[in-house]
Design an enzyme around this catalytic site. Sequence first.
Site, PDB file in Angstrom:
ATOM      1  N   SER A 159    -135.677 -31.874 -23.114  1.00  0.00           N
ATOM      2  CA  SER A 159    -136.520 -32.860 -22.427  1.00  0.00           C
ATOM      3  C   SER A 159    -135.946 -34.249 -22.662  1.00  0.00           C
ATOM      4  O   SER A 159    -135.373 -34.529 -23.709  1.00  0.00           O
ATOM      5  CB  SER A 159    -137.959 -32.792 -22.960  1.00  0.00           C
ATOM      6  OG  SER A 159    -138.793 -33.706 -22.297  1.00  0.00           O
ATOM      7  N   LYS A 164    -140.701 -24.938 -24.128  1.00  0.00           N
ATOM      8  CA  LYS A 164    -140.366 -25.893 -23.063  1.00  0.00           C
ATOM      9  C   LYS A 164    -141.204 -25.620 -21.819  1.00  0.00           C
ATOM     10  O   LYS A 164    -141.609 -26.551 -21.113  1.00  0.00           O
ATOM     11  CB  LYS A 164    -138.881 -25.805 -22.723  1.00  0.00           C
ATOM     12  CG  LYS A 164    -138.411 -26.763 -21.616  1.00  0.00           C
ATOM     13  CD  LYS A 164    -138.724 -28.220 -21.943  1.00  0.00           C
ATOM     14  CE  LYS A 164    -137.922 -29.200 -21.104  1.00  0.00           C
ATOM     15  NZ  LYS A 164    -138.112 -29.070 -19.669  1.00  0.00           N
ATOM     16  N   HIS A 192    -144.518 -27.128 -22.547  1.00  0.00           N
ATOM     17  CA  HIS A 192    -144.298 -28.577 -22.502  1.00  0.00           C
ATOM     18  C   HIS A 192    -144.367 -29.084 -21.064  1.00  0.00           C
ATOM     19  O   HIS A 192    -145.026 -30.087 -20.769  1.00  0.00           O
ATOM     20  CB  HIS A 192    -142.931 -28.880 -23.140  1.00  0.00           C
ATOM     21  CG  HIS A 192    -142.363 -30.241 -22.831  1.00  0.00           C
ATOM     22  ND1 HIS A 192    -141.794 -30.559 -21.611  1.00  0.00           N
ATOM     23  CD2 HIS A 192    -142.239 -31.351 -23.601  1.00  0.00           C
ATOM     24  CE1 HIS A 192    -141.365 -31.800 -21.639  1.00  0.00           C
ATOM     25  NE2 HIS A 192    -141.621 -32.308 -22.826  1.00  0.00           N
ATOM     26  N   ASN A 193    -143.712 -28.386 -20.148  1.00  0.00           N
ATOM     27  CA  ASN A 193    -143.712 -28.836 -18.761  1.00  0.00           C
ATOM     28  C   ASN A 193    -145.064 -28.628 -18.093  1.00  0.00           C
ATOM     29  O   ASN A 193    -145.459 -29.403 -17.230  1.00  0.00           O
ATOM     30  CB  ASN A 193    -142.608 -28.121 -17.981  1.00  0.00           C
ATOM     31  CG  ASN A 193    -141.245 -28.723 -18.244  1.00  0.00           C
ATOM     32  OD1 ASN A 193    -140.986 -29.257 -19.322  1.00  0.00           O
ATOM     33  ND2 ASN A 193    -140.356 -28.640 -17.274  1.00  0.00           N
ATOM     34  N   GLU A 242    -146.954 -31.544 -19.100  1.00  0.00           N
ATOM     35  CA  GLU A 242    -146.440 -32.667 -18.302  1.00  0.00           C
ATOM     36  C   GLU A 242    -147.100 -32.708 -16.925  1.00  0.00           C
ATOM     37  O   GLU A 242    -147.491 -33.781 -16.444  1.00  0.00           O
ATOM     38  CB  GLU A 242    -144.927 -32.514 -18.178  1.00  0.00           C
ATOM     39  CG  GLU A 242    -144.228 -33.519 -17.291  1.00  0.00           C
ATOM     40  CD  GLU A 242    -142.774 -33.140 -17.092  1.00  0.00           C
ATOM     41  OE1 GLU A 242    -142.369 -32.939 -15.935  1.00  0.00           O
ATOM     42  OE2 GLU A 242    -142.042 -33.013 -18.102  1.00  0.00           O
TER      43      GLU A 242
END
Length: 304
Positions: free
Chosen positions: A124, A176, A179-180, A183
């Site tokens: 990231s 990840k 995480h996205n 986001e």
Amino acid sequence: MNLTLGMIGLGRMGGNMSRRLARAGHTVVAWDRSAEARSAIADEPQVTPAATLEELVANLPSPKIVWLMLPAGAPTDDTLLRLMSLLLAGDVVIDGANAMYKDSQRHASDLGAHGIQFVDAGVSGGVWGLENGYGLMVGGDGAAVRAIEPVLQALAPAPDRGWVHCGPAGAGHFIKMVHNGIEYGMMQAYAEGLALMRAKSEFALDLPRITEAWRHGTVIRSWLLDLTAEFLARDATLESTAPFVADSGEGRWTAIESIELGVPTPVMTLSLMERFASQGQGDFTNRLLARMRQAFGGHAVQTK
């Protein structure tokens, strides 16, 4: 300790990661199928473009370290298949793309059958990573991660922070993915709040000034807010920007994973649905709704 490694894929991420590694003292042998991409990095000290994948591997010391920054799916699968015939037991392959974690588990198994170590690294930081460093979420065997630790430390914002060994192979890309998903939800919340303020015309709210003020001392300050304040200061109306929001695999994978695990993720999932709506996927739905209202209640229907 400075290392020599290969970087496959020299797009916005792979190219800048190569530059950051080189500027930290590492030596990078870089390859991309695009001659233009190879040429763009040729002037960077300690980065040597290779003409072919075979040349890249041949110019690495053993045990070899190869980092991939390729689109998930066939491009990564095909390259890993080629690397299996070029690398030896004890070599390390890192996949830094936004891959589905189950694919990473499969890649670890396939490469492991040849004695090749596999590390999945969620990355990231976007285009700002060259200057600010990258957040790294890493999965894989502990020995393999320790072997590439100097590389992770160079890419991260600082050697002792911004990167984490999350667990076994697949864990990095799983983290990840989540995480996205987070986001997506954060971006949607900012966008909805700002749209609500813009609609309150009686107050004539100055969104650039408000977002700039929010950056300092508030509980909703973040890097996303920093970026939003900066582009609103240049263009407060965004009239030239089409209301189309693309989505990527991670948002969809997060929604699917939440269903498989039975964990409610309404914010992340609805933010994905909003992106679908922006892409026109809800247009036929809305036409049907309008016609149903007309059919049962005689309500007016707007026409083009």
